[in-house]
Design a protein around this motif. Sequence first.
Motif, mmCIF file in Angstrom:
data_model
loop_
_atom_site.group_PDB
_atom_site.id
_atom_site.type_symbol
_atom_site.label_atom_id
_atom_site.label_comp_id
_atom_site.label_asym_id
_atom_site.label_seq_id
_atom_site.Cartn_x
_atom_site.Cartn_y
_atom_site.Cartn_z
ATOM 1 N N GLU A 55 -18.687 19.608 -3.671
ATOM 2 C CA GLU A 55 -18.271 19.422 -2.281
ATOM 3 C C GLU A 55 -16.745 19.420 -2.160
ATOM 4 O OE1 GLU A 55 -19.548 16.607 1.436
ATOM 5 O OE2 GLU A 55 -19.336 15.624 -0.510
ATOM 6 N N GLU A 58 -15.480 22.977 -2.611
ATOM 7 C CA GLU A 58 -15.730 23.776 -1.409
ATOM 8 C C GLU A 58 -14.724 23.422 -0.309
ATOM 9 O OE1 GLU A 58 -19.342 25.151 1.531
ATOM 10 O OE2 GLU A 58 -19.385 23.113 0.755
ATOM 11 N N VAL A 64 -16.748 29.103 -2.500
ATOM 12 C CA VAL A 64 -17.206 29.502 -1.176
ATOM 13 C C VAL A 64 -18.708 29.724 -1.256
ATOM 14 C CG1 VAL A 64 -16.993 31.235 0.647
ATOM 15 C CG2 VAL A 64 -14.984 30.613 -0.724
ATOM 16 N N VAL A 65 -19.439 29.141 -0.328
ATOM 17 C CA VAL A 65 -20.888 29.315 -0.281
ATOM 18 C C VAL A 65 -21.184 30.273 0.864
ATOM 19 C CG1 VAL A 65 -23.114 28.177 0.030
ATOM 20 C CG2 VAL A 65 -21.252 26.981 -1.147
#
Length: 170
Positions: A55, A58, A64-65
Amino acid sequence: MTMAALAFLAAAGPVGAQGAAPARTATMQSLIDCRKIAASDARLACYDAAAGAFEAAEAKGDIVVVDREQATAVRKQAFGFTLPSISIFDRGEKPEDIDEVNLPITSAVRDGHGKWTLVLEGGQVWRQIDSGELSRNPRPGMTAKIKKGAIGSYKLMVGGAMAIKVHRDN
């Protein structure tokens, strides 16, 4: 959305050869390695720590999701460019081949040689490279259809009219 539908990508991580899957980041690998821990309490502690690190990475932009819908949108936006790194979106199921796009025209101008330059929604700029003529002059709000042609070429049509050959500038 299932985990299979998510692509985990590392913006700063190394990318392998064209067509090869990108290497996992240490943050992602730590999360996956938690599954190997047999003791429930230790495995949960591992997941909690790894999820926290994931987390944080990110939030900083280190990871990057991207879901499949976002990856498809990127592929459509990149239509007309040859980008070896675009293969980072090719994980899981084989992505759909994009052979054409239909986008609204935001501007269309002719240069001193009578060749068209069209700006499409999203900022794509396509420039005419042949001496063909469109039977309808393109205007903002009309839709441009761009199709892949032979040997890396592209053809642009407006309103189903005759196609001109184009090249993507940006």
